[in-house]
Design a protein around this motif. Structure first.
Motif, short mmCIF file in Angstrom:
data_model
loop_
_atom_site.label_atom_id
_atom_site.label_comp_id
_atom_site.label_asym_id
_atom_site.label_seq_id
_atom_site.Cartn_x
_atom_site.Cartn_y
_atom_site.Cartn_z
N ASN A 146 -33.69 39.63 -5.67
CA ASN A 146 -34.46 40.17 -4.56
C ASN A 146 -34.77 39.11 -3.50
O ASN A 146 -35.39 38.09 -3.80
N ARG A 149 -49.26 50.26 -16.70
CA ARG A 149 -49.73 49.07 -16.01
C ARG A 149 -50.70 49.48 -14.93
O ARG A 149 -50.45 50.48 -14.23
N TYR A 196 -50.36 42.43 -4.23
CA TYR A 196 -49.17 42.79 -5.01
C TYR A 196 -49.43 44.05 -5.85
O TYR A 196 -50.50 44.22 -6.41
N ASP A 235 -50.55 42.87 -14.24
CA ASP A 235 -49.70 41.78 -13.75
C ASP A 235 -50.51 40.91 -12.80
O ASP A 235 -50.92 41.35 -11.73
N HIS A 279 -49.39 38.11 -11.58
CA HIS A 279 -48.36 37.74 -10.60
C HIS A 279 -48.49 36.30 -10.13
O HIS A 279 -48.41 36.01 -8.92
N GLU A 329 -49.96 39.57 -17.45
CA GLU A 329 -48.62 39.05 -17.16
C GLU A 329 -48.66 37.98 -16.08
O GLU A 329 -49.42 38.09 -15.12
N GLU A 373 -40.43 36.81 -16.12
CA GLU A 373 -39.48 37.55 -15.26
C GLU A 373 -38.77 36.63 -14.28
O GLU A 373 -37.67 36.95 -13.84
N ARG A 433 -40.54 37.93 -20.92
CA ARG A 433 -40.11 38.96 -19.96
C ARG A 433 -38.78 38.67 -19.29
O ARG A 433 -38.37 39.38 -18.39
N HIS A 445 -38.68 42.52 -17.83
CA HIS A 445 -38.90 42.94 -16.44
C HIS A 445 -37.98 44.12 -16.14
O HIS A 445 -36.86 44.18 -16.62
N ASP A 488 -36.02 46.27 -8.22
CA ASP A 488 -34.99 45.36 -7.71
C ASP A 488 -34.02 44.95 -8.80
O ASP A 488 -33.14 44.13 -8.58
N GLU A 541 -40.29 47.41 -19.12
CA GLU A 541 -40.84 47.87 -17.85
C GLU A 541 -39.89 48.90 -17.25
O GLU A 541 -38.67 48.72 -17.28
O1 LIG Z 1 -43.71 42.79 -13.00
C1 LIG Z 1 -43.18 43.25 -11.99
O2 LIG Z 1 -42.54 44.32 -11.93
C2 LIG Z 1 -43.29 42.45 -10.71
O3 LIG Z 1 -43.56 41.13 -10.98
C3 LIG Z 1 -42.10 42.70 -9.85
O4 LIG Z 1 -42.37 43.86 -9.11
C4 LIG Z 1 -41.74 41.59 -8.88
O5 LIG Z 1 -42.77 41.43 -7.95
C5 LIG Z 1 -40.45 41.98 -8.18
O6 LIG Z 1 -39.47 42.20 -9.16
C6 LIG Z 1 -40.00 40.88 -7.24
O7 LIG Z 1 -38.76 41.22 -6.68
#
Ligand SMILES: O=C(O)[C@@H](O)[C@@H](O)[C@H](O)[C@H](O)CO
Ligand SMILES: [Mg+2]
Length: 405
Positions: free
Chosen positions: A40, A150, A162, A213, A215, A239, A265, A286, A315, A319, A342
């Motif tokens: 992504n 989630r 996010y 998450d 993040h 996460e 991820e 992940r 993950h 994307d 996920e």
């Molecule tokens: O756990 C998740 O799904 C996120 O961390 C993702 O949405 C992440 O932000 C995207 O894959 C980034 O491209």
């Protein structure tokens, strides 16, 4: 020339609502396999790595020699690891496993040792600007049979954060052709999470797994604070509490809280997770088939994790294309230490470009029993959705300094 000789390699970049890079490897006899190579915001880097640097090396090789080709691409590049290289290797690996399973006339999970469970438990993304909106979305997911949900809510005082989407089911953070900027303030975020989980437990009870998450946006001691705050609500995991370059930093979180931690991820090799796994600093890994070197390498990561009773939680955001989702489900069905997968649903336009056999039922997903991965790409339809540049947002603190998004 043997039928399994690689005769053609195509890289297909398309954008049915969001960008995807797909690799197609075709053998002498026309058998072909597909692999996801989507990174992504850096899609074209991987597309070029494949087309300009990998494809010329593979024409004429035996598609059956998956491990040898993996080692050839990993060691032969001299410059090792990193998301671009490992996503390219992953796409080749997925396509070769697809070919091998098609030739064997069986779904890939059978070739990987057969089903170790009836299905893969998945988690959906309940989100909303407010706690009430998020709980309403969570009720909807529970009503659909999701056993894991989630929770991501807006943060009072922050315009955007996010994980909060304008659409109930679809979320695409890569929202502009140059990175959009958002403001972040940890002191506004931290006090907002426990009330969200308290409301969710009140609304949904205790027979549903609740995840969150973070993040990458906290420091270790802030993550420890969040973990303690959430302990009364028994999260399935928090996460990416902190950026994971400093694997040792997780010792500080572990000292303060029993809340389970999921990380990985953004990892692209076993080396990114080795200390976290061996010191049992995490509970779920992940890493994904598309960004961590494919099925061949992800099986190694899962096998190491299994020694320490660490489970997978791969993950699966939008994307990662349906090719990745299919591969992840074959992988998840076959390993002993599967935890959760996920599952962010793709749009109808994406599903039309990538017809697939995987299905959702009763809170779980199954890859189906079509030979191979059970997913394809409609190249003609893909061509009607040309690539368009899109980047992930960036976060700045209120004083303007860069932060993690
Ligand atoms: O756990 C998740 O799904 C996120 O961390 C993702 O949405 C992440 O932000 C995207 O894959 C980034 O491209
Ligand atoms: Mg995440």
């Amino acid at each position: 020339m043997p039928a399994s000789t690689i005769a053609d390699i195509r890289t297909i970049t398309c954008s049915p609502g969001r960008n995807f890079v797909t690799l197609k490897i075709v053998c002498e006899d026309g058998t072909y396999g597909v692999g996801d190579a989507t990174l992504n915001g850096r899609e074209l880097a991987v597309a070029s790595y494949l087309a300009d640097h990998v494809a010329p090396c593979l024409i004429g090789r035996d598609a059956h020699r998956i491990e040898d080709i993996w080692q050839y691409l990993y060691r032969g590049a001299y410059w090792r690891r990193g998301p671009v290289t490992m996503s390219a290797i992953a796409a080749v690996d997925m396509a070769l496993w697809d070919i091998k399973a098609k030739r064997a006339g069986m779904p890939l999970y059978q070739l990987l040792g057969g089903a170790a469970r009836e299905g893969c438990m998945v988690y959906g993304h309940a989100n909303g600007e407010t706690i009430d909106d998020t709980i309403e979305a969570a009720r909807d997911y529970a009503a659909q049979g999701y056993r894991a949900i989630r929770l991501q809510a807006g943060v009072p005082g922050l315009a955007k954060t996010y994980g909060v989407s304008s659409d109930r089911y679809f979320y695409e953070p890569a929202d502009a052709d140059l990175p959009s900027e958002a403001a972040w303030a940890t002191h506004k975020y931290l006090p907002s999470v426990a009330p969200l989980f308290a409301a969710a437990r009140d609304a949904l009870g205790w027979d549903v797994h609740l995840l969150h998450d973070v993040h990458h946006r906290l420091t270790p001691i802030e993550a420890a604070r969040l973990g303690k705050d959430l302990e009364p609500f028994r999260p399935f995991w928090i996460e990416d509490p902190v950026p994971a370059e400093n694997q040792q930093g997780f010792r500080l979180i572990r000292q303060h809280t029993t809340t389970p931690i999921a990380v990985g991820e953004v990892f692209n090799s076993i080396w990114d997770a080795k200390q976290l796994i061996e010191e049992q600093l995490i509970d779920y890994i992940r890493a994904t088939v598309v960004h961590a070197g494919g099925i061949t390498h992800l099986r190694r990561i899962a096998a190491l994790a299994d020694l320490y009773r660490i489970r997978t939680g791969c993950h699966g955001a939008t994307d990662l294309s349906p090719v990745s989702m299919a591969a992840a489900l074959h992988f998840g069905l076959s390993i002993p230490n599967f935890g959760v997968q996920e599952y962010m649903r793709h749009t109808e336009a994406t599903d039309a470009v990538f017809p697939h056999a995987y299905r959702f039922a009763d809170g779980m997903m199954h890859p189906g029993d079509a030979p191979g991965l059970g997913v394809d790409i409609d190249e003609a339809l893909a061509e009607t959705h040309p690539y368009r540049r899109a980047y992930l947002p960036v976060n700045r603190l209120e004083d303007g300094s860069m932060h993690d998004w």
